[in-house]
Design a protein around this motif. Structure first.
Motif, PDB file in Angstrom:
ATOM      1  N   GLU A  14     -12.134   4.959  45.419  1.00 17.75           N
ATOM      2  CA  GLU A  14     -11.223   4.219  46.289  1.00 17.75           C
ATOM      3  C   GLU A  14     -10.228   3.396  45.486  1.00 17.75           C
ATOM      4  O   GLU A  14      -9.044   3.331  45.818  1.00 17.75           O
ATOM      5  N   GLU A  15     -10.688   2.783  44.414  1.00 21.10           N
ATOM      6  CA  GLU A  15      -9.803   1.981  43.573  1.00 21.10           C
ATOM      7  C   GLU A  15      -8.764   2.863  42.866  1.00 21.10           C
ATOM      8  O   GLU A  15      -7.579   2.514  42.803  1.00 21.10           O
ATOM      9  N   ALA A  16      -9.208   4.006  42.344  1.00 23.57           N
ATOM     10  CA  ALA A  16      -8.285   4.913  41.652  1.00 23.57           C
ATOM     11  C   ALA A  16      -7.209   5.430  42.603  1.00 23.57           C
ATOM     12  O   ALA A  16      -6.022   5.475  42.253  1.00 23.57           O
ATOM     13  N   ASP A  53       0.343   7.056  33.641  1.00 27.50           N
ATOM     14  CA  ASP A  53      -0.745   7.746  32.947  1.00 27.50           C
ATOM     15  C   ASP A  53      -2.096   7.088  33.231  1.00 27.50           C
ATOM     16  O   ASP A  53      -3.106   7.769  33.385  1.00 27.50           O
ATOM     17  N   GLY A  54      -2.098   5.770  33.289  1.00 32.05           N
ATOM     18  CA  GLY A  54      -3.344   5.060  33.567  1.00 32.05           C
ATOM     19  C   GLY A  54      -3.924   5.416  34.924  1.00 32.05           C
ATOM     20  O   GLY A  54      -5.133   5.667  35.043  1.00 32.05           O
ATOM     21  N   THR A  55      -3.062   5.462  35.931  1.00 30.07           N
ATOM     22  CA  THR A  55      -3.564   5.799  37.268  1.00 30.07           C
ATOM     23  C   THR A  55      -4.009   7.253  37.326  1.00 30.07           C
ATOM     24  O   THR A  55      -5.005   7.578  37.981  1.00 30.07           O
ATOM     25  N   LEU A  56      -3.309   8.128  36.613  1.00 29.33           N
ATOM     26  CA  LEU A  56      -3.715   9.537  36.567  1.00 29.33           C
ATOM     27  C   LEU A  56      -5.043   9.694  35.837  1.00 29.33           C
ATOM     28  O   LEU A  56      -5.932  10.426  36.300  1.00 29.33           O
ATOM     29  N   ASN A  57      -5.211   9.008  34.742  1.00 29.85           N
ATOM     30  CA  ASN A  57      -6.475   9.082  34.002  1.00 29.85           C
ATOM     31  C   ASN A  57      -7.639   8.548  34.828  1.00 29.85           C
ATOM     32  O   ASN A  57      -8.751   9.094  34.761  1.00 29.85           O
ATOM     33  N   ASP A  58      -7.400   7.496  35.593  1.00 28.72           N
ATOM     34  CA  ASP A  58      -8.451   6.969  36.472  1.00 28.72           C
ATOM     35  C   ASP A  58      -8.841   8.003  37.523  1.00 28.72           C
ATOM     36  O   ASP A  58     -10.031   8.190  37.805  1.00 28.72           O
ATOM     37  N   LEU A  59      -7.861   8.675  38.104  1.00 29.92           N
ATOM     38  CA  LEU A  59      -8.157   9.717  39.085  1.00 29.92           C
ATOM     39  C   LEU A  59      -8.943  10.857  38.440  1.00 29.92           C
ATOM     40  O   LEU A  59      -9.904  11.375  39.026  1.00 29.92           O
ATOM     41  N   ARG A  60      -8.549  11.261  37.255  1.00 32.16           N
ATOM     42  CA  ARG A  60      -9.263  12.339  36.560  1.00 32.16           C
ATOM     43  C   ARG A  60     -10.699  11.949  36.230  1.00 32.16           C
ATOM     44  O   ARG A  60     -11.612  12.765  36.356  1.00 32.16           O
ATOM     45  N   ALA A  61     -10.901  10.720  35.800  1.00 35.02           N
ATOM     46  CA  ALA A  61     -12.252  10.264  35.464  1.00 35.02           C
ATOM     47  C   ALA A  61     -13.165  10.289  36.693  1.00 35.02           C
ATOM     48  O   ALA A  61     -14.308  10.746  36.621  1.00 35.02           O
ATOM     49  N   VAL A  62     -12.650   9.816  37.814  1.00 37.81           N
ATOM     50  CA  VAL A  62     -13.440   9.828  39.051  1.00 37.81           C
ATOM     51  C   VAL A  62     -13.708  11.260  39.496  1.00 37.81           C
ATOM     52  O   VAL A  62     -14.810  11.598  39.910  1.00 37.81           O
TER      53      VAL A  62
END
Length: 81
Positions: A14-16, A53-62
């Protein structure tokens, strides 16, 4: 179900998503103009790209954590056809 068994994963998801949506809304109108403007400083561009990039990386990690959970709980078995 995720709220019960994996609340941390659901919170991270949800945060990502919220952070990515916020970034998109903030930059929707001016993104192309900012990139095309020769007066835009390198610092502004770096900050924009870093946050994107940070928001994309967070989405990928989740996504990866969710994939791992699903494969661990519901492994695909080879077909016996």
């Amino acid at each position: 179900m995720l709220r019960i068994y994996c609340p941390d994963l659901l919170d991270a998801f949800e945060e990502a998503v919220a952070n990515r949506a916020k970034w998109v809304v903030e930059h929707r109108r001016g993104f192309t103009a900012t990139l095309a403007d020769p007066q835009t400083s390198l610092e502004v561009l770096r900050t924009m790209v870093d946050r994107m990039d940070g928001t994309l990386n967070d989405l990928r990690a989740v996504r990866d954590d969710l994939r791992e959970l699903l494969h661990g709980q519901y492994p695909l078995r080879p077909s016996t056809d």
